[in-house]
Structures are given as C-alpha cells and as structure tokens.
Design a protein around this motif. Structure first.
Motif, PDB file in Angstrom:
ATOM      1  N   GLU A 155       0.824  -1.206   0.000  1.00 32.45           N
ATOM      2  CA  GLU A 155       0.000   0.000   0.000  1.00 32.45           C
ATOM      3  C   GLU A 155       0.859   1.257   0.000  1.00 32.45           C
ATOM      4  N   LYS A 159       0.726   0.081  -5.178  1.00 31.92           N
ATOM      5  CA  LYS A 159      -0.522  -0.675  -4.991  1.00 31.92           C
ATOM      6  C   LYS A 159      -0.729  -1.751  -6.040  1.00 31.92           C
ATOM      7  N   LEU A 162      -0.448  -5.339  -4.872  1.00 30.90           N
ATOM      8  CA  LEU A 162      -1.431  -5.970  -3.985  1.00 30.90           C
ATOM      9  C   LEU A 162      -1.943  -7.292  -4.552  1.00 30.90           C
TER      10      LEU A 162
END
Length: 250
Positions: A155, A159, A162
C-alpha cells in the motif's frame, strides 16, 4: 382414460397426450376438462396446490424432504390465493442396538458424531486419536499475520503489487492445505483398522449411508424387538418435538 395414464405435452399451441395419437386445441382441452374432470390429474408440482383446493388442511405433516419440497411451492399458493397450510416436520427416529451402542462407546464416537458424513467422521476421529497434530490452523493464522505486513508495505510503495501479494498468500495457503491432507491420508493408512471399523459401524447404523426409515422395513425391527417395539416407539416419540430422536437400547 381407457387404461391410459400419460402426460399432456404442449407444443405450438397444440396439446398432445404423450405416446398416443390424441391431440387437443386449447379450446378442446378446456372443454374436455369441464366435461370430464375425473380424467385429469395435476403433476407433482401442482399436486399439493390441487389437494389443498379440494380438501384443505389446517396442517401438513411430513418428513424433512417433503417439507423442503412444500416450502418451494409457497409462491404458487400465493399466486392462486389458496391458503398455505401450517407445515410440521414429523418425528424421525434412529434405533441403535445394544451391540452398536457398545461399539460406539468403545470407539469414543458420540451420537452426534455418527450423523456426520463418512469422510468428516473419519477425519475428525483420526485427528482425535492421532499422536501428531494434523491441524494447520495456527500456521495459517501466522501466515495471515505475516501477509498483513506485506499488504501494508505494498500500500505504501506500489498498490499494483497488492494482486501479486494476494496471489502468493492464496498459493501458500493452498500449499498448507495440501500438506494437511497428505498428512491426514498418511495417518488414515497408519490407522486403517480403526477407519475400517468406524466405516462399518456407521454403515450398519445408516444403511447405504441413508436414514434407516428409507432403507429398512418395519418388519426387520419387529423381528428383532417383537411386541416390545411399539411401546418403545410410543414412549420415545413426541409428535410436537421437532428434534431427531435417537433410541438406544442398552
């Protein structure tokens, strides 16, 4: 009619009596029903609605499967503005003989355990009697905690990572699941005799892995218990008790 009992099949506005040369237009079929209602019977889907119209019931008492089937038809009753009866699950019972009860006790199998699916029963008891812990839940929880930090790091940095972190978590959890299953299979082989005895006992109590009432004839129990059977059932069964009754002779 004349020994015929066949389905009515509709096709392109015509109604044919299956496996015969008899056909009707819609108007002819309506006329036939008005003049000869005794020749017609609803199919299984419409039969409960039909029977509640011609002979209404305050309450319908049935087995678990029947009640589940009736619950699917509530909308049909509402659409036809026919009163839907109260549904009551009838008593169901399982008779465990003295010999079976002794085996359950020796193998430390509870009455609730015996209702598990065969695979679930075997897995549960193997875990209980095994000398090693075959439950990777703590390892999976630890793995989840570690991945929380990796999610937080992704994060803060990029991102787009992820998805990759999630894929890696799923992969490692699947790996733990596979290891757990392999260990369980190894223990099953090691404790094969115990598995066989558990399986045979459950199959004896649930013939063909189904309820006694669906497999065994009343006469088999009467042969075993004689005139004591009916008083035993009357004493054990309560019509408004919706629990499944287990009757143990010991």
């Amino acid at each position: 009619k004349d020994g015929i009992r066949e389905r009515l099949v509709e096709s392109k506005g015509k109604y044919a009596v299956n496996d015969t040369a008899i056909t009707f237009t819609k108007e002819e079929l309506v006329s036939e029903m008005e003049n000869f209602p005794e020749r017609f019977s609803p199919n299984v889907i419409a039969r409960p609605l039909y029977q509640e119209v011609i002979l209404p019931n305050l309450c319908y008492i049935g087995g678990g499967g029947e009640i589940a089937y009736w619950l699917e038809l509530k909308a049909s009753f509402d659409a036809m503005q026919v009163t839907f009866p109260i549904l009551l699950v009838r008593n169901s019972a399982l008779i465990i003989t003295e010999k079976q009860a002794d085996k359950l006790e020796r193998m430390n199998i509870s009455k609730s355990d015996v209702f598990l699916s065969q695979n679930s029963l075997i897995n549960k008891k193997i875990r209980e009697i095994s000398n090693i812990d075959i439950d990777f839940a703590p390892q999976k929880k630890l793995l989840e905690e570690q991945f929380k930090e990796m999610y937080a790091l992704a994060e803060k940095t990029d991102k787009s990572f992820l998805g990759a972190v999630k894929a890696q978590e799923v992969k490692q959890k699947k790996g733990l699941d596979a290891l757990e299953k392999r260990l369980l299979q190894a223990q099953k082989r090691k404790l094969k005799d115990h598995v066989v005895r558990m399986t045979e006992l459950q199959n004896d109590i649930f013939p063909n892995q189904s309820l006694q009432e669906r497999q065994l004839n009343f006469s088999e129990f009467y042969l075993a218990y004689g005139e004591a059977l009916l008083p035993m059932l009357f004493k054990a069964l309560e019509p408004l008790n919706l629990n499944f009754t287990v009757i143990t002779q010991k």
